[in-house]
Design an enzyme around this catalytic site. Structure first.
Site, PDB file in Angstrom:
ATOM      1  CB  SER A  86      16.389  15.966 -19.816  1.00 36.70           C
ATOM      2  OG  SER A  86      15.541  16.710 -19.340  1.00 36.70           O
ATOM      3  CG  ASP A 118      14.139  24.665 -15.224  1.00 38.91           C
ATOM      4  OD1 ASP A 118      13.626  24.499 -14.113  1.00 38.91           O
ATOM      5  OD2 ASP A 118      13.412  25.087 -16.633  1.00 38.91           O
ATOM      6  CB  ALA A 167      11.296  12.691 -18.008  1.00 36.20           C
ATOM      7  CE1 TYR A 168      11.999  21.413 -18.704  1.00 39.22           C
ATOM      8  CE2 TYR A 168      12.742  21.577 -16.355  1.00 39.22           C
ATOM      9  CZ  TYR A 168      12.437  22.792 -17.766  1.00 39.22           C
ATOM     10  OH  TYR A 168      13.203  23.655 -18.171  1.00 39.22           O
ATOM     11  CB  ALA A 169      13.964  17.699 -12.868  1.00 42.50           C
TER      12      ALA A 169
END
Length: 240
Positions: free
Chosen positions: A155, A139, A151-153
């Site tokens: 991971s 991403d 957390a998304y970033a």
């Protein structure tokens, strides 16, 4: 030695959006496809009729990941490539369990590709120089972080780093690269105000569509030299 077109490409998260578009593209090129899906969409039936092997998978546990790998082995003895497209999108919020958010994002974006790359490595090897590929979908937020999706970033950043580690491990038989998209497709439920706001966040002011990603995947698969790199597909968004 098996021909490239006789070895399937494995796509995780192939039931909708980019994963589905890639599966359809490969099938039209007479390239066998194995795809995973978590939720059954009508598109899965369409892909099955078109010749794809569609396997329901639960990547929320390591056991589910290993079970999926076993199912892949039951359908093939070699792979042309693995495209890690399966993804989750959880945000931190006052009502969310932070541990759950972090663990869920690490499970789908780190555990799944890490374990599948290791477990299915032998299916990619043994076919010659640069005859196998792994592509990680990361991403654009890997570069800048995200205050609402920490957390998304994080991971996705771990997955980006694994791209270089697996490239070192698997060269020269297998190339490993990443694609880091920003806005590529809108959701059907996105209203006009949201769409315009999102478009204004990039220099190019458009949603690129599936073809932009498909063309890049074709380039990566066709290369005999490029490995360990992350390709941004973000319309110049980090520069705005």
């Amino acid at each position: 030695m098996e021909n490239r077109l006789s070895r399937p490409i494995l796509i995780t998260g192939g039931g909708r959006r980019i994963g589905l578009a890639l599966a359809h593209h490969f099938l039209t090129q007479q390239q066998p496809v194995i795809l995973s899906y978590r939720t059954h969409y009508p598109s899965i039936d369409v892909m099955r009729k078109a010749g794809a092997v569609c396997i329901q998978a639960d990547f929320s546990s390591d056991e589910g990941i290993y079970a999926f790998a076993d199912s892949v082995r039951a359908h093939c003895t070699s792979l042309r490539g693995i495209i890690h497209n399966a993804s989750g999108w959880l945000a931190e919020s006052p009502t969310a369990s932070l541990s759950h958010v972090l663990n869920a994002m690490l499970q789908i974006h780190v555990h799944a590709p890490y374990l599948l790359n290791h477990t299915l490595e032998d299916l990619l090897r043994g076919h010659g120089h640069a005859e196998g590929d792994i592509i990680h979908f990361t991403d654009y937020v890997v570069e800048r972080g995200s205050d609402k999706h920490i957390a998304y970033a994080a991971s996705k950043a771990a997955l980006d780093n694994m791209t270089r580690s697996f490239a070192r491990k698997l060269a020269p038989e297998v190339k490993v690269n990443a694609i880091a998209p920003a806005l590529v497709l809108f959701n059907e439920t996105d209203d006009e105000a949201y769409r315009q706001k999102a478009l204004n966040k990039s220099l190019m002011k458009i949603a690129a569509g599936e073809k932009e990603v498909i063309d890049l995947v074709d380039y990566i698969l066709g290369s005999c030299y490029v490995t360990g790199r992350t390709f941004a597909v973000d319309g110049g968004r980090p520069l705005v």
